[in-house]
Design a protein around this motif. Structure first.
Motif, PDB file in Angstrom:
ATOM      1  N   GLU A 282       0.832  -1.207   0.000  1.00 42.72           N
ATOM      2  CA  GLU A 282       0.000   0.000   0.000  1.00 42.72           C
ATOM      3  C   GLU A 282       0.863   1.253   0.000  1.00 42.72           C
ATOM      4  OE1 GLU A 282      -3.582   2.019   2.673  1.00 42.72           O
ATOM      5  OE2 GLU A 282      -3.064  -0.115   2.932  1.00 42.72           O
ATOM      6  N   THR A 283       1.969   1.213   0.744  1.00 43.20           N
ATOM      7  CA  THR A 283       2.872   2.361   0.791  1.00 43.20           C
ATOM      8  C   THR A 283       3.511   2.621  -0.567  1.00 43.20           C
ATOM      9  OG1 THR A 283       3.351   1.908   3.121  1.00 43.20           O
ATOM     10  CG2 THR A 283       4.895   3.329   1.945  1.00 43.20           C
ATOM     11  N   LEU A 284       3.980   1.558  -1.210  1.00 43.18           N
ATOM     12  CA  LEU A 284       4.597   1.715  -2.525  1.00 43.18           C
ATOM     13  C   LEU A 284       3.590   2.206  -3.561  1.00 43.18           C
ATOM     14  CD1 LEU A 284       6.872  -1.472  -2.712  1.00 43.18           C
ATOM     15  CD2 LEU A 284       7.460   0.830  -1.934  1.00 43.18           C
ATOM     16  N   ASN A 285       2.358   1.765  -3.422  1.00 44.24           N
ATOM     17  CA  ASN A 285       1.316   2.200  -4.358  1.00 44.24           C
ATOM     18  C   ASN A 285       1.020   3.695  -4.200  1.00 44.24           C
ATOM     19  OD1 ASN A 285      -0.757   1.717  -6.355  1.00 44.24           O
ATOM     20  ND2 ASN A 285      -2.243   1.901  -4.700  1.00 44.24           N
ATOM     21  N   LYS A 286       1.059   4.190  -2.964  1.00 49.18           N
ATOM     22  CA  LYS A 286       0.787   5.611  -2.721  1.00 49.18           C
ATOM     23  C   LYS A 286       2.000   6.484  -3.031  1.00 49.18           C
ATOM     24  CE  LYS A 286      -0.458   5.161   1.576  1.00 49.18           C
ATOM     25  NZ  LYS A 286      -0.965   5.490   2.931  1.00 49.18           N
ATOM     26  N   LEU A 287       3.193   5.974  -2.739  1.00 43.82           N
ATOM     27  CA  LEU A 287       4.404   6.780  -2.873  1.00 43.82           C
ATOM     28  C   LEU A 287       4.990   6.744  -4.285  1.00 43.82           C
ATOM     29  CD1 LEU A 287       6.498   8.536  -1.424  1.00 43.82           C
ATOM     30  CD2 LEU A 287       7.682   6.438  -0.729  1.00 43.82           C
ATOM     31  N   GLY A 288       4.776   5.654  -4.993  1.00 41.73           N
ATOM     32  CA  GLY A 288       5.382   5.511  -6.316  1.00 41.73           C
ATOM     33  C   GLY A 288       4.837   6.509  -7.329  1.00 41.73           C
ATOM     34  N   PRO A 289       5.704   7.175  -8.088  1.00 36.00           N
ATOM     35  CA  PRO A 289       5.247   8.134  -9.102  1.00 36.00           C
ATOM     36  C   PRO A 289       4.640   7.417 -10.306  1.00 36.00           C
ATOM     37  CG  PRO A 289       7.607   7.881  -9.218  1.00 36.00           C
ATOM     38  CD  PRO A 289       7.166   7.075  -8.034  1.00 36.00           C
ATOM     39  N   VAL A 290       3.768   8.106 -10.997  1.00 36.66           N
ATOM     40  CA  VAL A 290       3.103   7.538 -12.160  1.00 36.66           C
ATOM     41  C   VAL A 290       3.877   7.826 -13.440  1.00 36.66           C
ATOM     42  CG1 VAL A 290       0.959   7.523 -13.522  1.00 36.66           C
ATOM     43  CG2 VAL A 290       0.873   7.764 -11.037  1.00 36.66           C
ATOM     44  N   VAL A 291       4.578   8.967 -13.460  1.00 35.76           N
ATOM     45  CA  VAL A 291       5.266   9.406 -14.673  1.00 35.76           C
ATOM     46  C   VAL A 291       6.587  10.050 -14.295  1.00 35.76           C
ATOM     47  CG1 VAL A 291       4.161  11.688 -14.663  1.00 35.76           C
ATOM     48  CG2 VAL A 291       4.946  10.720 -16.827  1.00 35.76           C
ATOM     49  N   THR A 292       7.545   9.975 -15.204  1.00 34.30           N
ATOM     50  CA  THR A 292       8.821  10.646 -15.040  1.00 34.30           C
ATOM     51  C   THR A 292       9.163  11.365 -16.342  1.00 34.30           C
ATOM     52  OG1 THR A 292      11.137  10.359 -14.376  1.00 34.30           O
ATOM     53  CG2 THR A 292      10.198   8.670 -15.812  1.00 34.30           C
TER      54      THR A 292
ATOM     55  N   ASP B 174       7.217  14.622  -1.455  1.00 33.84           N
ATOM     56  CA  ASP B 174       7.633  15.888  -2.077  1.00 33.84           C
ATOM     57  C   ASP B 174       8.367  15.621  -3.390  1.00 33.84           C
ATOM     58  OD1 ASP B 174       6.559  17.258   0.079  1.00 33.84           O
ATOM     59  OD2 ASP B 174       8.460  17.234   1.206  1.00 33.84           O
ATOM     60  N   LYS B 175       9.193  14.566  -3.420  1.00 34.88           N
ATOM     61  CA  LYS B 175       9.905  14.215  -4.646  1.00 34.88           C
ATOM     62  C   LYS B 175       8.926  13.734  -5.713  1.00 34.88           C
ATOM     63  CE  LYS B 175      14.075  12.928  -2.104  1.00 34.88           C
ATOM     64  NZ  LYS B 175      15.047  11.857  -1.773  1.00 34.88           N
ATOM     65  N   LYS B 176       7.921  13.005  -5.292  1.00 37.36           N
ATOM     66  CA  LYS B 176       6.905  12.549  -6.232  1.00 37.36           C
ATOM     67  C   LYS B 176       6.143  13.729  -6.828  1.00 37.36           C
ATOM     68  CE  LYS B 176       2.545   9.961  -6.372  1.00 37.36           C
ATOM     69  NZ  LYS B 176       1.580   9.143  -5.587  1.00 37.36           N
ATOM     70  N   ALA B 177       5.781  14.692  -5.978  1.00 39.48           N
ATOM     71  CA  ALA B 177       5.050  15.868  -6.457  1.00 39.48           C
ATOM     72  C   ALA B 177       5.898  16.682  -7.428  1.00 39.48           C
ATOM     73  CB  ALA B 177       4.619  16.713  -5.272  1.00 39.48           C
ATOM     74  N   GLN B 178       7.197  16.822  -7.118  1.00 41.18           N
ATOM     75  CA  GLN B 178       8.090  17.566  -8.001  1.00 41.18           C
ATOM     76  C   GLN B 178       8.247  16.873  -9.356  1.00 41.18           C
ATOM     77  OE1 GLN B 178       9.302  20.524  -7.415  1.00 41.18           O
ATOM     78  NE2 GLN B 178      10.491  20.652  -9.315  1.00 41.18           N
ATOM     79  N   MET B 179       8.318  15.559  -9.340  1.00 44.75           N
ATOM     80  CA  MET B 179       8.447  14.791 -10.572  1.00 44.75           C
ATOM     81  C   MET B 179       7.193  14.944 -11.436  1.00 44.75           C
ATOM     82  SD  MET B 179       9.311  10.717 -10.977  1.00 44.75           S
ATOM     83  CE  MET B 179      10.884  10.912 -10.135  1.00 44.75           C
ATOM     84  N   HIS B 180       6.028  14.874 -10.800  1.00 45.69           N
ATOM     85  CA  HIS B 180       4.776  15.040 -11.538  1.00 45.69           C
ATOM     86  C   HIS B 180       4.621  16.463 -12.070  1.00 45.69           C
ATOM     87  CE1 HIS B 180       2.507  11.362  -9.643  1.00 45.69           C
ATOM     88  NE2 HIS B 180       3.536  11.020 -10.403  1.00 45.69           N
ATOM     89  N   LYS B 181       5.098  17.439 -11.294  1.00 43.19           N
ATOM     90  CA  LYS B 181       5.005  18.835 -11.730  1.00 43.19           C
ATOM     91  C   LYS B 181       5.858  19.065 -12.977  1.00 43.19           C
ATOM     92  CE  LYS B 181       5.803  23.563 -10.105  1.00 43.19           C
ATOM     93  NZ  LYS B 181       6.253  24.404  -8.956  1.00 43.19           N
TER      94      LYS B 181
END
Length: 241
Positions: A150-160, A223-230
């Motif tokens: 569940e943690t990996l599913n929430k934390l993992g980014p969708v796109v890079t 925060d890293k995930k949000a930055q990557m998605h941004k």
């Protein structure tokens, strides 16, 4: 040969214990009462003759010896007790009706262990993960493997994003979708990086604390995930379908 087997008493006790039947147990004392001191040659001849008749396929049993031997060669007639499950057992069966047999090893956990492993010391990595999972179990009272997934599913980014050549001096940044394994790799890497900044000297403790922190949505990896998605959103004009 038959005489020596019967004389030693190895044939008759075995048949009585094996089939646990009431009929042969009642018939045998009639043929040989308990107070009988010894077995005579005539008795042995009767048993041998009964064995021969049974071997040749005699269907109608006449003597007591033939009846007894015919009974123990067909134990199905004495196995009448059938298993009847209780209501609790039936309810438990329905609970596990749609459950799948668990795998010997979980692919997500194996990937987690491989990313922790250093210098080929996989046994050490497995020990660290096991101890970390034990702490997670004590803290959250939940299945640690499900917590990890569940943690990996929430934390993992969708796109890079990836830098690609345009054929001229300027390069372009192109958003690229990630598969499940790639998403998990990013998430695990961020968890391991954040666990290094914790105070405990035990890596298993730091890993468990960061895993719990990420499960509760408090990890710096978000925060890293949000930055990557941004960044991927800003470069959405270069998406190729």
């Amino acid at each position: 040969m038959f005489k020596s087997i019967i004389r030693r008493g190895s044939l008759i006790p075995r048949t009585c214990v094996r089939f646990n039947s009431s009929k042969p147990a009642q018939l045998f004392p009639q043929i040989y009462p308990l107070n009988k001191e010894k077995i005579t040659e005539e008795d042995l001849d009767k048993w041998i003759n009964a064995l021969k008749q049974l071997k040749h396929g005699k269907k109608i049993h006449e003597t007591e010896e033939e009846i007894y031997l015919g009974q123990i060669t067909q134990p199905e007639q004495f196995i009448t007790k059938k298993f009847e499950p209780s209501l609790e057992q039936i309810e438990e069966t329905y609970q596990y009706k749609n459950k799948q047999i668990p795998l010997k090893s979980d692919p997500t956990v194996d990937n987690f262990i491989n990313l922790i492993m250093r210098h080929g010391r996989k046994a050490r990595a497995q020990k660290i993960v096991s101890r970390a999972f034990y702490i997670v179990q004590l803290k959250l009272r939940k299945d640690p493997i499900e917590v990890l997934k569940e943690t990996l599913n929430k934390l993992g980014p969708v796109v890079t994003t990836k830098s690609m050549s345009t054929g001229v001096a300027k390069r372009k940044i192109v958003p690229i979708p990630l598969n499940e394994r790639q998403r998990n790799r990013f998430a695990i890497t961020w968890i391991l990086e954040a666990s290094k900044n914790r105070k405990s000297n035990d890596f298993a403790v730091r890993l468990a604390e960061e895993l719990i922190n990420a499960y509760e949505g408090k990890s710096s990896g978000y925060d890293k995930k949000a930055q990557m998605h941004k960044q991927a959103t800003q470069q959405r004009a270069y998406i190729t379908l």
